[in-house]
Each structure stands twice: as C-alpha cells, then as structure tokens.
Design a protein around this motif. Structure first.
Motif, short mmCIF file in Angstrom:
data_model
loop_
_atom_site.label_atom_id
_atom_site.label_comp_id
_atom_site.label_asym_id
_atom_site.label_seq_id
_atom_site.Cartn_x
_atom_site.Cartn_y
_atom_site.Cartn_z
N ASP A 118 0.81 -1.22 0.00
CA ASP A 118 0.00 0.00 0.00
C ASP A 118 0.84 1.27 0.00
OD1 ASP A 118 -2.46 -1.21 -0.16
OD2 ASP A 118 -2.72 -1.36 2.02
N CYS B 273 -3.00 -10.19 -4.09
CA CYS B 273 -2.61 -8.84 -3.65
C CYS B 273 -3.24 -7.82 -4.58
CB CYS B 273 -1.09 -8.69 -3.64
SG CYS B 273 -0.51 -7.03 -3.25
N ARG C 176 -3.54 -0.37 -2.53
CA ARG C 176 -4.38 0.82 -2.49
C ARG C 176 -4.31 1.61 -3.79
NH1 ARG C 176 -2.54 3.75 2.35
NH2 ARG C 176 -3.64 2.07 3.43
N THR D 70 -6.54 0.19 -6.40
CA THR D 70 -7.94 0.60 -6.18
C THR D 70 -8.17 2.00 -6.74
OG1 THR D 70 -8.17 -0.77 -4.21
CG2 THR D 70 -9.65 1.11 -4.40
N ALA E 146 -12.70 -2.19 -5.85
CA ALA E 146 -12.41 -2.41 -4.43
C ALA E 146 -11.61 -3.70 -4.26
CB ALA E 146 -13.71 -2.49 -3.64
N PRO E 147 -10.68 -3.74 -3.28
CA PRO E 147 -9.90 -4.97 -3.06
C PRO E 147 -10.79 -6.19 -2.79
CG PRO E 147 -8.95 -3.14 -1.85
CD PRO E 147 -10.25 -2.64 -2.41
N ASP E 148 -11.87 -6.01 -2.05
CA ASP E 148 -12.75 -7.13 -1.74
C ASP E 148 -13.35 -7.76 -2.99
OD1 ASP E 148 -12.20 -6.74 0.89
OD2 ASP E 148 -14.09 -5.70 1.35
N ALA E 149 -13.50 -6.93 -4.04
CA ALA E 149 -14.08 -7.44 -5.29
C ALA E 149 -13.04 -8.14 -6.16
CB ALA E 149 -14.70 -6.28 -6.07
N LEU F 247 -9.74 -9.70 -4.62
CA LEU F 247 -8.99 -10.74 -3.92
C LEU F 247 -9.70 -12.09 -3.98
CD1 LEU F 247 -7.81 -8.69 -0.81
CD2 LEU F 247 -6.38 -9.48 -2.71
N GLY F 248 -8.95 -13.13 -4.33
CA GLY F 248 -9.50 -14.48 -4.40
C GLY F 248 -10.15 -14.82 -5.72
N ARG F 249 -10.34 -13.82 -6.58
CA ARG F 249 -10.98 -14.08 -7.88
C ARG F 249 -9.92 -14.39 -8.93
NH1 ARG F 249 -14.86 -9.48 -9.68
NH2 ARG F 249 -15.56 -11.12 -11.12
N ALA G 250 -11.19 -10.52 -12.13
CA ALA G 250 -10.95 -9.40 -11.23
C ALA G 250 -10.46 -8.16 -11.97
CB ALA G 250 -9.93 -9.79 -10.16
#
Length: 361
Positions: free
Chosen positions: A6, A23, A26, A29, A35-38, A40-42, A47
């Motif tokens: 960040d 990863c 900031r 974003t 947004a990171p939540d949208a 991460l993990g995708r 993503a």
C-alpha cells in the motif's frame, strides 16, 4: 520502517500459480476504481478484465500461465478497463529462484498499473525526445548539405587539400548522425526490454587500453589518463560492442565535462552472498571505475544522472548516453552508480557479474 504494497505509488496486483488474485494494493484501487474485496481471491481475468485498444480480452491474448516457458512478462502498454477507463499495464512472470526452475511453470504474475497521468508524462518525454533529436540532427545535416552542394557546384574551384578537408567534415558529421540513430535504437530496445546481449569472452583490460589509446590518438595528452588494473580479473562474458559503448560513454563524459587526470580502474569483486551462480558458488564480478578531478556532480543531481536528457553541463551531447549506459549494464545483470571522486570530480562505477553463460543463468 518496513514498506507494504500500500506504500507503493503504482498499482500492484499479484496472482498466484492458480491465477487467483492474492494482492491488490491501495494504488490499484485508486487507478482502477475496483475495491480490493471485489478482486482478492478471484481469477485474474475476472478481477481485472482488461482489453486492448481493439477490444480483445488481454489475458486471453497473452496467456501468462501458458505459452513459451522462456517468457518473462509483458512490456507496458495502454489497456482498457470496463467503461473505457485507460490504464498503463505491465506484467512480470515469476517462475522460480533456482536456475532449473526458471523455465518451469509460472508461480506468480506481478502486474503494475499506472494511470493516465503517467501516460501524459510519457507523451511529454516523447515530445522532448523528438525535439532533442531534431536539434541534434539539424547541425550535422546542415553541414553535410552545405559542403556537398558547394562541392557539386564549384568542384573545379577548390584545391585537392580543400576538397579533402570538406569531405572529412562531411564524413565526421555523417558519423555523428549514425551515432545518434544508434542511440535512438538502443533507447527503443531498452524501453521495450528487448536489448539483445550477445555474450562472448571479453578482455576488459585490453578494452580499457584500447579506449585510452583512442583518446590519445584523437589529440588528448597521454598524461591525462591513469589506468590501474588491480589483480587478475575474472573471466567476463559480455557483449563486446555494448561494453565498448559503456566504456566510450563514461570516458567521453570524463574528458568532456571533467578536468585534470581521468583515472580508470578495473578490479575483481565479490558480489553479495545471495548472488549465487547455477552451482551455488558466490559470484565474482568485475568492477570498472572512471573518475576525474573536475567540479563533480551536484548532490541534488545525483538521482537524475541516469535519466533521459540529463546533462551535466552545456558542452553538447544529447543527454541520452548515461541512460543507455544504465540500460546496457542492467541487461548484463550488473549495476552502475555515480558518486564523488576522492579529488572532488565525478566517479562512475559499474559492476558486471563474471563467469560463463551457464553460470549467469
């Protein structure tokens, strides 16, 4: 204080070996509006659904987890996010640290993102490059045109000695244009990460002697130079033409912009303990230092020396030479730095890793 993703000014996105985002900093974003939540993990393609300027899916085109096992990434280019937002994107493919892993499967895809303000900076840089090139070309081409036109129109009026002098001037200016074009080609390859290095055994000591002899033959006083070779140098595999460019640039800078004695030193060095070759030995390197006794480089300018168009004085030059030096040295896996010489002048030092190509892998 330890930096975190960040803290970086550019967007950073990292995907793991399964292609899922691990990863999303900031700056990413801010640049993408995602947004990171949208993210991460995708899956990376979901993503960060990038398209090229023709509307083609970028990750499908580049296939970072497939293709040639020798690929190391993608150079920076303009891509589009949904909604048409333009971003500058580059990618690096991380395969493994050990030599045998470097052609293995991709373990990480590291993506750098920059916004349109970076594009504007690039456009300004390109405009400055064009202006510099136009200025540098105008003088020698005007000279070439003037002398050739004069010779064609009034050939019989000149003596052989006058003709020879004019033709020597034309030849010198033509060489100047050729050097400028070669510099531009090098910059293009460095910027694209495509500078080709043709390694072969190089005798650094002989190369240094040749460059000093060339300066003396061109009119410099022999006692202007001091060459110091410290100990037997390790076997160096490098591109001899590229190494000549580096040595020529550094020596020319010291002669043109410096004063007093120009000292050229070459010595063997041990690289950091983490820099091991393919068989686990600590690498050796060759360090070359070129220093003078002039006014030196102001402290506030040290950080800009290896950037495009930096000039230490008004004594000519395109301001591209040291940028090319840095690109060539780094393409060999080496480092280059600038500092202050003991006598107060400028001191340039570059280090190239030694060893046969298989040990440099």
């Amino acid at each position: 204080m330890e930096l975190t993703p960040d803290d970086l000014p550019d967007g950073l996105v990292i995907a793991d070996e399964q292609g899922r985002v691990v990863c999303f900093n900031r700056a990413a974003t801010r640049i993408t509006g995602l947004a990171p939540d949208a993210a991460l993990g995708r899956r990376l393609a979901d993503a960060l659904p990038l398209e090229d300027l023709e509307g083609r899916p970028w990750w499908q085109l580049t296939d970072p987890y497939g293709g040639l096992a020798t690929r190391t990434g993608q150079p920076e280019r303009s891509l589009l996010l949904p909604g048409g937002r333009e971003v500058l994107v580059s990618a690096r493919y991380v395969r493994g640290d050990r030599a045998e892993e470097r052609t293995g499967p991709v373990r990480r895809v590291v993506i750098s993102l920059r916004g349109t303000e970076a594009r504007k900076r690039i456009e300004r840089s390109h405009a400055e490059l064009i202006a510099t090139v136009a200025h540098e070309l105008r003088s020698p081409l005007t000279s070439v045109k003037g002398f050739t036109a004069t010779l064609l129109q009034k050939w019989e009026r000149f003596t052989d000695e006058q003709k020879k002098l004019m033709l020597e001037t034309v030849d010198s200016d033509a060489n100047r244009v050729t050097r400028l074009i070669a510099e531009l080609l090098d910059i293009s390859r460095i910027d694209a990460g495509r500078l080709e290095v043709r390694r072969q055994p190089v005798d650094v000591a002989a190369a240094l002697r040749r460059h000093v002899e060339g300066k003396v033959a061109a009119g410099q006083a022999p006692d202007r130079f001091r060459l110091a070779l410290r100990g037997p140098l390790p076997e160096l595999w490098a591109d001899p033409d590229k190494l000549d460019q580096v040595l020529g640039n550094l020596l020319e800078n010291s002669v043109r912009h410096g004063e007093g004695t120009v000292t050229i030193e070459a010595e063997p060095v041990k690289l950091s303990a983490s820099a091991e070759d393919a068989v686990g030995r600590v690498r050796e390197g060759t360090a070359v230092t070129v220093s003078d006794e002039g006014a030196g480089i102001p402290e506030e300018s040290m950080g800009r020396v290896f950037t495009r168009f930096w000039r230490g004085s008004k004594r000519g030059g395109t301001g591209l030479g040291l940028y090319i030096v840095k690109g060539i040295v780094e393409a060999h896996g080496g480092t280059v730095a600038v500092g202050r010489a003991p006598g107060g002048g400028a001191r340039f030092r570059f280090i190239l890793p030694a060893g046969a190509p298989e040990h440099l892998a």
